[in-house]
Enzyme design. Structure first.
Site, PDB file in Angstrom:
ATOM      1  CG  ASP A  38      22.800 -16.697   8.133  1.00  0.00           C
ATOM      2  OD1 ASP A  38      21.819 -16.866   8.883  1.00  0.00           O
ATOM      3  OD2 ASP A  38      23.579 -17.608   7.813  1.00  0.00           O
ATOM      4  CG  HIS A 243       0.435   3.295   9.323  1.00  0.00           C
ATOM      5  ND1 HIS A 243       1.531   4.053   9.022  1.00  0.00           N
ATOM      6  CD2 HIS A 243      -0.472   3.594   8.370  1.00  0.00           C
ATOM      7  CE1 HIS A 243       1.302   4.775   7.934  1.00  0.00           C
ATOM      8  NE2 HIS A 243       0.079   4.520   7.534  1.00  0.00           N
ATOM      9  CG  ASP A 260      -5.610  -0.544   4.204  1.00  0.00           C
ATOM     10  OD1 ASP A 260      -5.397  -1.104   3.115  1.00  0.00           O
ATOM     11  OD2 ASP A 260      -5.268   0.627   4.455  1.00  0.00           O
ATOM     12  CG  ASP A 272      -3.930   0.368  -0.746  1.00  0.00           C
ATOM     13  OD1 ASP A 272      -4.451  -0.110   0.275  1.00  0.00           O
ATOM     14  OD2 ASP A 272      -3.331   1.474  -0.769  1.00  0.00           O
ATOM     15  CG  HIS A 351      -5.879   9.335   6.037  1.00  0.00           C
ATOM     16  ND1 HIS A 351      -6.530   9.165   4.843  1.00  0.00           N
ATOM     17  CD2 HIS A 351      -6.584   8.614   6.947  1.00  0.00           C
ATOM     18  CE1 HIS A 351      -7.563   8.373   5.015  1.00  0.00           C
ATOM     19  NE2 HIS A 351      -7.638   8.021   6.286  1.00  0.00           N
ATOM     20  CG  HIS A 355      -1.693   6.120  -2.101  1.00  0.00           C
ATOM     21  ND1 HIS A 355      -1.419   4.968  -2.775  1.00  0.00           N
ATOM     22  CD2 HIS A 355      -2.438   5.756  -1.016  1.00  0.00           C
ATOM     23  CE1 HIS A 355      -1.958   3.939  -2.117  1.00  0.00           C
ATOM     24  NE2 HIS A 355      -2.603   4.386  -1.053  1.00  0.00           N
ATOM     25  CG  HIS A 362       2.030   4.785  -0.330  1.00  0.00           C
ATOM     26  ND1 HIS A 362       2.325   5.176   0.943  1.00  0.00           N
ATOM     27  CD2 HIS A 362       0.788   4.250  -0.249  1.00  0.00           C
ATOM     28  CE1 HIS A 362       1.313   4.877   1.746  1.00  0.00           C
ATOM     29  NE2 HIS A 362       0.380   4.311   1.043  1.00  0.00           N
ATOM     30  CD  GLU A 385      -6.010   5.333   1.045  1.00  0.00           C
ATOM     31  OE1 GLU A 385      -6.009   4.770   2.145  1.00  0.00           O
ATOM     32  OE2 GLU A 385      -5.090   5.221   0.221  1.00  0.00           O
ATOM     33  CE1 TYR A 389      -9.417   5.617   9.893  1.00  0.00           C
ATOM     34  CE2 TYR A 389      -9.307   7.917   9.197  1.00  0.00           C
ATOM     35  CZ  TYR A 389      -9.247   6.567   8.895  1.00  0.00           C
ATOM     36  OH  TYR A 389      -9.018   6.167   7.594  1.00  0.00           O
ATOM     37  NE  ARG A 413      -7.686   3.223   5.275  1.00  0.00           N
ATOM     38  CZ  ARG A 413      -7.246   2.973   6.498  1.00  0.00           C
ATOM     39  NH1 ARG A 413      -7.524   3.806   7.493  1.00  0.00           N
ATOM     40  NH2 ARG A 413      -6.541   1.882   6.758  1.00  0.00           N
ATOM     41  CD  GLU A 415      -6.832   2.051   0.195  1.00  0.00           C
ATOM     42  OE1 GLU A 415      -6.772   1.340   1.214  1.00  0.00           O
ATOM     43  OE2 GLU A 415      -5.841   2.609  -0.321  1.00  0.00           O
TER      44      GLU A 415
HETATM   45  N1  GLY Z   1      -2.591   0.478   2.802  1.00  0.00           N
HETATM   46  C1  GLY Z   1      -1.830   1.631   2.659  1.00  0.00           C
HETATM   47  C2  GLY Z   1      -2.649   2.745   2.205  1.00  0.00           C
HETATM   48  O1  GLY Z   1      -3.857   2.626   2.147  1.00  0.00           O
HETATM   49  O2  GLY Z   1      -2.162   3.755   1.808  1.00  0.00           O
HETATM   50 MN    MN Z   2      -4.003   3.289   0.118  1.00  0.00          MN
HETATM   51 MN    MN Z   3      -4.874   0.779   2.037  1.00  0.00          MN
END
Ligand code: GLY
Ligand code: MN
Ligand code: MN
Length: 441
Positions: A38, A243, A260, A272, A351, A355, A362, A385, A389, A413, A415
């Site tokens: 719970d 991820h 990230d 982000d 990718h 976004h 997102h 971003e 890789y 990356r 971003e």
């Molecule tokens: N941290 C999630 C993204 O960059 O989309």
């Molecule tokens: Mn992002």
């Molecule tokens: Mn991110």
């Protein structure tokens, strides 16, 4: 603590109802969810519900009733005041707070929803409700509509259909108002400060988790709720797992560290940010080449953020810079147009470049309108971003060179969060440095 301004939510409800026409909307709050036995996850309000109400308690239901007379259009069903329950789970605003603080025209205890829903929906041309997302409320909405249909012969009145509130609502949420931009600036500032702290503290031999702890400690100490998503603190080759959130490995001298991470502030707006820097403070030759390339791609893509541009063009600009640079470095061979058309870069960049960002990381809103990519407008906020890789997890496409070992284990990356302005754009995350020199300082 952020000052709560009920007028902001009232204005959003007005705009939403203008577009609903004579449809009545049923917008449920989020429920609490348990993770084992719970034990409950920290409460996270439904973003659509929060956008329209600012009310931050579970299980509530908002009715927006443009077909009703003035003074009966915003109805909230909430958990009632209950001292015994509040001893266990904390303060509730109750129906009194729903009226006085949150500006509801009428408020009722949640256990009256079933009995009262039909009455409020009667006379609406349609019922706007997002099916498939709210298992506790959906049967009540369907039953209320079913009753209207059963009674139609006698009343001559029934909603002609169930419609989706989300296309209207998400179009509104896509364009951030000045209040939202201010809250996003706060979320981005706290997130950026954490990245600066992380780079200052990082030394070879530390664990990824230590750096994660410092970042998330800064979020909480700054008044944010915590991380907006599972923080990624990925040394060396771990950065090639997009991820990666285990964050358990020791940081090796000679590796890069990709972070990230972003926070979610009290009213849920998010930062982000990704930064990548050398663990020991010096880039190797290969790391420097690739970092410079990703940075060039990111900066060229940010330049495309302006009214009338498109997210697609932002992506294509970053992609083109990356592919041309990879050809120059010998990691791809061929003509960039052909490489892009065939997708022969995807083992190195798999990718999209960004976004929407807002109440959700997102965030909601369409990227395309049928055949056409959606045009950027003042007030839209998006991430930019790009990354590279380099690992052997994915097969090298036929005709492309095998990757020399000296490049492997490099994941980069960069971003930033960028708002579209009348003049072009504003980088909300600008205090997180990203120059080559800063990454080595
Ligand atoms: N941290 C999630 C993204 O960059 O989309
Ligand atoms: Mn992002
Ligand atoms: Mn991110």
């Amino acid at each position: 603590m952020t000052a709560f301004d009920p007028g902001i939510h009232a204005l959003r409800r007005e705009r939403f109802m203008e577009q609903l026409g004579a449809a009545a909307a049923v917008i449920p709050a989020a429920a609490l969810t348990t993770h084992h036995a719970d034990c409950e996850w920290p409460f996270r309000q439904d973003s659509d519900f929060f956008y329209l109400t600012g009310f931050d308690e579970p299980d509530a239901v908002a009715l927006l009733l443009p077909h009703r007379p003035e003074g009966e259009r915003f109805v909230l069903f909430v958990q009632p005041k209950d001292p015994a329950a509040e001893v266990w789970t904390g303060f509730r605003w109750g129906t009194e707070g729903a009226l006085e603080r949150y500006g509801a025209d009428l408020a009722h205890p949640l256990d009256q929803l079933q009995e009262k829903l039909s009455g409020y929906l009667n006379g609406a041309e349609a019922i706007a409700f997002r099916i498939g997302r709210h298992p506790a409320v959906e049967p009540l909405v369907l039953a209320a509509w079913g009753r209207q249909l059963d009674m139609y012969a006698r009343s001559g009145e029934a909603a002609f259909g169930l419609v989706a509130p989300t296309p209207i609502l998400h179009r509104l949420r896509l364009r951030k108002d000045p209040h939202e931009l201010a809250r996003l600036r706060d979320a981005c500032r706290i997130s950026a400060e954490a990245h600066e702290l992380a780079r200052e503290m990082t030394r070879p031999g530390m664990r990824e988790s230590e750096v994660q702890a410092a970042i998330e400690s800064h979020f909480r100490a700054s008044g944010a709720r915590g991380p907006a998503y599972g923080s990624i603190v990925a040394g060396g080759d771990n950065a090639c797992v997009l991820h990666y959130t285990a964050n358990t490995a020791p940081l090796q001298d000679g590796d890069l560290l990709l972070i990230d991470a972003g926070c979610s502030v009290e009213d849920y707006y998010n930062g982000d940010i990704t930064r990548t820097f050398p663990v020991n403070g010096r880039f190797s030759a290969e790391q420097r080449e690739l970092y410079s390339l990703v940075l060039a791609a990111q900066e060229s893509a940010i330049e495309m953020v302006r009214p009338g541009g498109t997210a697609e063009n932002v992506h294509n600009t970053a992609l083109r810079t990356l592919v041309e640079g990879l050809v120059d470095l010998g990691l791809l061979v061929g003509d960039p147009d052909g490489l892009i058309e065939r997708g022969d870069y995807r083992h190195l960049y798999m990718h999209r470049t960004g976004h929407w960002l807002g109440l959700d990381v997102h965030d909601v809103g369409a990227y395309r309108l049928g055949e056409r990519p959606a045009e950027l407008e003042t007030g839209f906020v998006l991430t930019v971003e790009p990354g590279l890789y380099i690992s052997d997890r994915l097969a090298v496409p036929e005709g492309q060179p095998e990757i020399d070992d000296r490049w492997k284990g490099i994941g980069i990356r960069i971003e930033d969060d960028v708002a579209v302005t009348d003049q072009g754009h504003e980088v909300l995350t600008h205090i997180a440095q990203k120059s080559l020199a800063a990454m080595e300082s």
